[in-house]
Design a protein around this motif. Structure first.
Motif: not given
Ligand code: NAP
Length: 317
Positions: A52, A153, A156, A286
């Motif tokens: 992307d 988790g 994404d 992000r």
């Molecule tokens: P995120 O979007 O903050 O997701 C974290 C996930 O972990 C959530 O589903 C959350 O559950 C869960 N979680 C958090 N604390 C927890 C706990 N203590 N116990 C169990 N589950 C827990 O983080 P991310 O996936 O690392 O992404 C970070 C940023 O990078 C985002 O903005 C994302 O869009 C971006 N990113 C984009 C791509 C892509 O587009 N290709 C790839 C990777 C990352 P809940 O849903 O219940 O809150």
């Protein structure tokens, strides 16, 4: 022997935002260095496939990181492997002090320090870190060929890296604490369509268990029913988001509740000539795309600030 070096701009952190800021600053004929603790590239260097980023239908994260670095270096960005431990203001200088003892002075500093994976904080996580607990699918996925792999988790990262891990695993089980994923719909659909991906909803990992050498199973709890169970796995990859690496500034920088640095639309923090870009900044999205946008803005804003500073000095002469 430690050294004190002078630049126009010092960039802290070599993710896409920092490297793009470096490209623009170097291209404006400024002396600029990017200080990076590990290899440049940031999170993207640890990501499997990227699809992307505009103009690249499919590219490995590590390859994209290398392209970013080489491109910025071509315009004259210097990159040094340094861990910055403190950033502060000294008169008109913005200073980065490193663990090595080296000090880098600039007229402006751009923070592009990203974040660190959030830990689960459950028994066994630390004990089995590197022995079945990993935060990087691309680095460690191949060690668990033919095994059942758990991913925790629903964002994404969890879903994308879970799909990536199906290349190696006999099965990937995503454990999510709710009954809905947070990941983008297109990524969710890919997981639903993949026969090797299974999802355990409404559940949390209470402990990571093993035989002393490696992870063998997880203790789970269903948060709706309270029911507990054991899941046999060979590895677990937590993807719970990340905490911003925003704590190195001696000058207090305004931040949101999560500790992400608040900037204005020039990427300037609450301290003059200290800018922030990419994942460390408080913002809705992000992605690599907006990190490079932030880096561009920070570089151009820093350039304008330096021109004003130089005009001020010239008019005094
Ligand atoms: P995120 O979007 O903050 O997701 C974290 C996930 O972990 C959530 O589903 C959350 O559950 C869960 N979680 C958090 N604390 C927890 C706990 N203590 N116990 C169990 N589950 C827990 O983080 P991310 O996936 O690392 O992404 C970070 C940023 O990078 C985002 O903005 C994302 O869009 C971006 N990113 C984009 C791509 C892509 O587009 N290709 C790839 C990777 C990352 P809940 O849903 O219940 O809150």
């Amino acid at each position: 022997m430690t050294e004190e070096k002078r630049y126009d701009v010092v960039i802290v952190g070599g993710g896409p935002g920092g490297l793009c800021a470096g490209l623009y600053t170097a291209r404006a004929n400024r002396k600029v260095i990017c200080l990076e603790k590990y290899l440049p590239g940031g999170q993207i260097a640890l990501t499997g496939e990227v699809e992307d980023y505009l103009g690249f239908e499919h590219i490995q994260g590590a390859e994209l990181a290398e392209k970013f670095t080489n491109h910025a270096k071509k315009f004259g960005l210097e990159v040094a492997m340094e861990e910055v431990v403190e950033v502060y203001v000294d008169g008109e200088d913005r200073v980065a002090r490193c663990a090595s003892g080296n000090v880098y002075r600039g007229k402006a500093i751009i923070l592009s320090t990203g974040g660190t994976p959030v830990k689960m904080d459950v028994p066994g996580e630390q004990e089995y870190s590197g022995k079945g607990v990993s935060y990087c699918a691309i680095c460690d996925g191949a060690f668990f060929r033919g095994k059942v792999i758990a991913v925790v988790g629903g964002g994404d990262a969890a879903v994308e890296e879970g799909i990536f891990l199906t290349k190696f695993a006999s099965k990937v089980i995503i454990i999510h604490r709710r009954d809905k994923l947070r990941a983008q719909k297109i990524i969710q659909q890919r997981a639903f369509d993949n026969d090797k991906v299974e999802i355990i909803w409404d559940s949390i990992v209470e402990s990571i268990n093993g035989d002393g050498k490696t992870v063998t199973n997880l203790s789970l709890k269903n948060v709706k029913t309270g029911e507990t169970s054991t899941l046999e796995v060979g590895a677990i990859f937590p993807y719970l988001g990340f905490k911003p690496n925003s704590g190195m500034s001696r000058e207090p920088l305004k931040a949101d509740q999560g500790g992400f640095i608040i900037t204005d639309d020039r990427m300037e923090t609450s301290v003059k000539a200290i800018y922030a870009c990419g994942d460390v900044r408080s913002q809705l999205v992000r992605q690599v795309t907006n990190a490079v946008g932030d880096g561009t803005t920070a570089a151009v804003a820093a350039e304008k600030y330096m021109e004003e500073l130089e005009d001020k000095h010239a008019s005094r002469r």
